[in-house]
Design a protein around this motif. Structure first.
Motif, PDB file in Angstrom:
ATOM      1  N   TYR A   1       4.856   5.049   1.959  1.00 51.76           N
ATOM      2  CA  TYR A   1       5.462   6.372   1.837  1.00 51.76           C
ATOM      3  C   TYR A   1       5.581   7.041   3.204  1.00 51.76           C
ATOM      4  O   TYR A   1       6.591   7.677   3.515  1.00 51.76           O
TER       5      TYR A   1
ATOM      6  N   SER B   1       0.318   4.560   0.373  1.00 51.40           N
ATOM      7  CA  SER B   1       0.182   5.610   1.388  1.00 51.40           C
ATOM      8  C   SER B   1       0.932   5.257   2.669  1.00 51.40           C
ATOM      9  O   SER B   1       1.615   6.100   3.252  1.00 51.40           O
TER      10      SER B   1
ATOM     11  N   GLU C   1       0.835  -1.197   0.000  1.00 50.80           N
ATOM     12  CA  GLU C   1       0.000   0.000   0.000  1.00 50.80           C
ATOM     13  C   GLU C   1       0.874   1.254   0.000  1.00 50.80           C
ATOM     14  O   GLU C   1       1.678   1.474   0.905  1.00 50.80           O
TER      15      GLU C   1
ATOM     16  N   SER D   1      -4.058  -0.027   7.986  1.00 50.83           N
ATOM     17  CA  SER D   1      -3.986  -0.150   6.530  1.00 50.83           C
ATOM     18  C   SER D   1      -4.808  -1.336   6.039  1.00 50.83           C
ATOM     19  O   SER D   1      -5.069  -2.279   6.771  1.00 50.83           O
TER      20      SER D   1
END
Length: 138
Positions: A65, A62, A60, A110
Motif C-alpha cells: 500500500y 502495509s 505484505e 519488510s
C-alpha cells in the motif's frame, strides 16, 4: 470463484501498474469536464484498485500500500508540475524524494524481504557451502 496463484514478482508488477494508473485517474478527477472523461476516470479507478487488491492478497499489505500510494502521490505531483504547468518547487521535489526513500526503506525492512535477504547473504558469504560441509562431518 477460483483464486489465482501469483508469485511476488507479478504481485509487485501489479502494484506498480496500479500506482501508475492512479496518477492518470487522479489527474482525470481534476480535469474531466464531460461524461466521457468521467467514464475513463472511473475505468482508471477500477483498474488501479483491482491491481492493488489482487496484489495485496499475495504480498505484505502495509508495504504494498505504501508503494502504491507513493507512486500515485509522486506521479501526480510531478505530472502537475511537468505537464499541467503547476509552479515548480524544490521543497515539493525534496519531499517526494523523502517519500520515495521512505517507501524503499520500508520495503527493505519488510517481513517478505527478511528471508530473502538472509538467503542471499548466506549464499554470497558461502555459508550454504559451510553448512553442507558441517552436515557431512556430523
Amino acid at each position: 470463484m477460483a483464486q489465482v496463484k501469483l508469485n511476488s514478482k507479478i504481485a509487485w508488477i501489479l502494484v506498480i501498474i496500479g500506482g501508475i494508473v492512479e496518477c492518470f485517474w487522479v489527474s482525470g478527477l481534476k480535469y474531466a469536464d464531460n461524461f466521457t472523461l468521467y467514464i475513463f476516470t472511473g475505468i482508471g479507478i477500477l483498474i488501479s484498485f483491482c491491481c492493488a487488491i489482487i496484489a495485496m492478497k499475495h504480498i505484505e499489505v502495509s508495504v504494498a500500500y505504501a508503494v502504491f500510494v507513493g507512486i500515485g502521490t509522486s506521479g501526480v505531483v510531478l505530472s502537475e508540475m511537468l505537464i499541467f504547468n503547476e509552479n515548480f518547487s524544490l521543497l515539493k521535489i525534496s519531499l517526494i524524494a523523502l517519500l520515495l526513500l521512505s517507501v524503499i526503506g520500508l520495503k527493505f525492512v519488510s517481513k517478505e524481504n527478511d528471508e530473502n535477504t538472509v538467503n542471499e547473504l548466506a549464499q554470497n558469504l558461502g555459508l550454504d557451502e559451510l553448512d553442507e560441509g558441517l552436515q557431512k562431518l556430523n
